[in-house]
Design a protein around this motif. Structure first.
Motif, PDB file in Angstrom:
ATOM      1  N   ARG A 154     -15.411  -8.665  15.364  1.00  0.00           N
ATOM      2  CA  ARG A 154     -14.801  -9.833  15.090  1.00  0.00           C
ATOM      3  C   ARG A 154     -13.277 -10.079  15.026  1.00  0.00           C
ATOM      4  O   ARG A 154     -12.677 -10.940  15.603  1.00  0.00           O
ATOM      5  CB  ARG A 154     -15.422 -10.415  13.563  1.00  0.00           C
ATOM      6  CG  ARG A 154     -15.112 -11.787  13.333  1.00  0.00           C
ATOM      7  CD  ARG A 154     -15.397 -11.998  11.878  1.00  0.00           C
ATOM      8  NE  ARG A 154     -14.947 -10.837  10.794  1.00  0.00           N
ATOM      9  CZ  ARG A 154     -13.693 -10.882  10.599  1.00  0.00           C
ATOM     10  NH1 ARG A 154     -12.659 -11.817  10.758  1.00  0.00           N
ATOM     11  NH2 ARG A 154     -13.230  -9.941   9.824  1.00  0.00           N
ATOM     12  N   PRO A 155     -12.566  -9.187  14.370  1.00  0.00           N
ATOM     13  CA  PRO A 155     -11.074  -9.290  14.237  1.00  0.00           C
ATOM     14  C   PRO A 155     -10.309  -9.059  15.372  1.00  0.00           C
ATOM     15  O   PRO A 155      -9.386  -9.446  15.731  1.00  0.00           O
ATOM     16  CB  PRO A 155     -10.727  -8.246  12.861  1.00  0.00           C
ATOM     17  CG  PRO A 155     -11.937  -7.154  12.851  1.00  0.00           C
ATOM     18  CD  PRO A 155     -13.207  -8.110  13.280  1.00  0.00           C
ATOM     19  N   ARG A 157     -11.478  -9.984  18.339  1.00  0.00           N
ATOM     20  CA  ARG A 157     -11.367 -11.037  19.148  1.00  0.00           C
ATOM     21  C   ARG A 157     -10.571 -12.107  18.661  1.00  0.00           C
ATOM     22  O   ARG A 157      -9.815 -12.801  19.283  1.00  0.00           O
ATOM     23  CB  ARG A 157     -12.952 -11.903  19.092  1.00  0.00           C
ATOM     24  CG  ARG A 157     -13.811 -11.030  19.595  1.00  0.00           C
ATOM     25  CD  ARG A 157     -15.214 -11.816  20.222  1.00  0.00           C
ATOM     26  NE  ARG A 157     -16.480 -10.975  20.474  1.00  0.00           N
ATOM     27  CZ  ARG A 157     -16.294 -10.420  21.699  1.00  0.00           C
ATOM     28  NH1 ARG A 157     -15.536 -10.838  22.771  1.00  0.00           N
ATOM     29  NH2 ARG A 157     -17.533  -9.852  22.298  1.00  0.00           N
ATOM     30  N   ARG A 158     -10.338 -12.219  17.372  1.00  0.00           N
ATOM     31  CA  ARG A 158      -9.308 -13.033  16.746  1.00  0.00           C
ATOM     32  C   ARG A 158      -7.963 -12.579  17.067  1.00  0.00           C
ATOM     33  O   ARG A 158      -6.878 -13.317  17.382  1.00  0.00           O
ATOM     34  CB  ARG A 158      -9.176 -12.924  15.393  1.00  0.00           C
ATOM     35  CG  ARG A 158      -8.383 -13.616  14.310  1.00  0.00           C
ATOM     36  CD  ARG A 158      -8.180 -15.058  14.646  1.00  0.00           C
ATOM     37  NE  ARG A 158      -9.295 -15.649  14.830  1.00  0.00           N
ATOM     38  CZ  ARG A 158      -9.470 -16.882  15.279  1.00  0.00           C
ATOM     39  NH1 ARG A 158      -8.663 -17.771  15.896  1.00  0.00           N
ATOM     40  NH2 ARG A 158     -10.770 -17.806  15.251  1.00  0.00           N
ATOM     41  N   ALA A 161      -7.311 -13.636  20.551  1.00  0.00           N
ATOM     42  CA  ALA A 161      -7.152 -15.231  20.393  1.00  0.00           C
ATOM     43  C   ALA A 161      -5.689 -15.492  20.273  1.00  0.00           C
ATOM     44  O   ALA A 161      -5.240 -16.594  20.632  1.00  0.00           O
ATOM     45  CB  ALA A 161      -8.322 -15.754  19.760  1.00  0.00           C
ATOM     46  N   GLU A 162      -5.047 -14.822  19.073  1.00  0.00           N
ATOM     47  CA  GLU A 162      -3.904 -15.104  18.788  1.00  0.00           C
ATOM     48  C   GLU A 162      -2.935 -14.170  19.533  1.00  0.00           C
ATOM     49  O   GLU A 162      -1.307 -14.228  19.097  1.00  0.00           O
ATOM     50  CB  GLU A 162      -3.655 -14.686  17.339  1.00  0.00           C
ATOM     51  CG  GLU A 162      -4.683 -15.396  16.519  1.00  0.00           C
ATOM     52  CD  GLU A 162      -4.436 -14.972  14.870  1.00  0.00           C
ATOM     53  OE1 GLU A 162      -3.856 -14.023  14.699  1.00  0.00           O
ATOM     54  OE2 GLU A 162      -5.176 -15.678  13.999  1.00  0.00           O
TER      55      GLU A 162
END
Length: 419
Positions: A154-155, A157-158, A161-162
């Protein structure tokens, strides 16, 4: 000896346990031998950041025997000192000891990064994130990483994205051979057994509230119910909540379910899932634990700030008196109970997970042009892991006939098909 461990003299007991684990890990053995024959990891610096127990150690040793330069680290609460000693005796650099606190855990992870790994095999993505934050020069030389947990992917992928992720990462967690077995049948079983063992109680007749009905939570619910518990599920995702209802479990909000709970198990991997209000609402004597998860999934720091005090501690059970006056038994300080206070997942399950990790390392090192993103393990590699495991159970995969393959390859209706 390079590294930092508790007691080198423990190596023989650790080696015996690693040998036992390896004897029950056919997928890991087959894929590691292929890496050795092909020279895929020869000379590659690989950092393994994972729970340090016999099954993980078998993978680290297999990578070293295949020619990799392997460095290992683990959080103190997840470290078996006998196993750490065995790996160090075998010549691996190990930075892990069971008595390490958070500060030393960080120092140990940074020490692994000082070996300048080209590949990181991670569990929870803590070391992948740390190298981005603290060692950008190391990141610049890395070939990539693998991550085997939902809470770790999860982090990442974040980060992508950033625009913060600078290396390719293979989401080993998302492979079917991992998530359909490790999460549900492995963690689901081991968490329930750990709760029963650590709390020293039977689940028969107990009301167990399972917070989160993903692959881990559904496994916890299933195994708790099979031991005679009355299970209530809480969820924020309406589809997952509906799955729980179709499985026969009542679905409530956590605020509604907490006052009925004998045991609450969080399986979300999200901080403050069980918040102060929930801890205050459970009946006195209730048990609260985390399966899988992250720091402060049970909001213990916030509870203490609100006036909760520890009144007793016995082994891995801490008793908190909440501001309401109720007594709550927290298992292993809200850590990942099945690995930090128990034996982790069954060896057959972890063999699948580590087989996926090895397949992910192979894909990472043999696939040119992978960009800085979170990548799926290809279906063929995933299927191969499952086929090797199936063969170890004595099973054989069937094959489709020529007629079936022809049907699947065509979009034109055959004569006699319904128009």
């Amino acid at each position: 000896m390079i590294g930092r461990i508790a007691d080198p003299s423990l190596w023989r007991a650790g080696a015996d346990r690693i040998d036992w684990a390896r004897a029950h890990m056919p997928v890991t053995v087959v894929l590691a031998e292929r890496l050795r024959r092909a020279g895929t990891v020869a000379g590659v610096r690989i950092g393994v950041s994972d729970v340090l127990e016999p099954k993980t150690a078998a993978v680290a040793l297999a990578l070293a025997e295949a020619g990799a330069e392997v460095t290992v680290t683990s959080a103190g609460r997840n470290t078996d000192d006998e196993v750490a000693a065995a790996l160090a005796h075998a010549g691996l650099a190990v930075y892990a000891r069971a008595d390490a606190g958070r500060s030393e855990d960080r120092e140990n992870a940074l020490a692994l990064l000082d070996h300048r790994p080209e590949v990181i095999v991670d569990d929870g993505a803590s070391t992948i994130r740390l190298v981005h934050l603290e060692r950008p020069d190391v990141v610049a030389e890395m070939r990539g990483a693998t991550e085997q947990t939902t809470s770790g992917v999860r982090p990442l992928r974040r980060m992508h994205a950033e625009g913060a992720l600078r290396i390719p990462v293979i989401a080993a967690n998302d492979a079917r051979s991992k998530s359909l077995f490790d999460n549900r049948h492995g963690t689901g079983q081991s968490v329930v057994f750990a709760v029963a063992d650590v709390a020293n109680r039977s689940l028969r007749g107990a009301t167990v509230v399972v917070v989160g009905y993903g692959r881990v939570g559904s496994g916890i619910a299933e195994h708790a119910a099979s031991l005679g518990a009355r299970v209530i599920v809480t969820e924020t995702d309406p589809v997952a909540a509906l799955q729980a209802a179709f499985a026969g479990f009542p679905v409530r909000t956590l605020a509604q379910a907490a006052p009925e709970a004998d045991i609450v198990i969080s399986a979300t991997g999200i901080r403050h899932t069980i918040d102060v209000a929930h801890l205050d609402a459970v009946p006195t004597g209730a048990i609260v634990a985390v399966g899988g998860g992250v720091s402060q999934e049970i909001a213990l720091d916030a509870a203490r700030a609100a006036g909760a005090t520890e009144t007793a501690r016995e082994g891995a059970v801490s008793t908190l008196r909440m501001p309401s006056g109720s007594l709550v038994h927290v298992l292993d300080d809200g850590n990942c109970l099945n690995v930090s206070a128990a034996e982790g997942n069954p060896v057959q399950i972890m063999d699948l997970s580590f087989g996926v990790q090895l397949a992910s390392v192979e894909y990472l090192l043999t696939t040119p042009g992978l960009g800085a993103a979170v990548h799926e393990l290809p279906r063929g590699a995933d299927d191969e892991v499952a086929a090797i495991a199936l063969a170890s159970f004595g099973g054989t995969v069937d094959t489709g006939s020529a007629a079936q393959r022809e049907f699947l390859a065509s979009w034109i209706a055959a004569e006699g098909d319904d128009e």
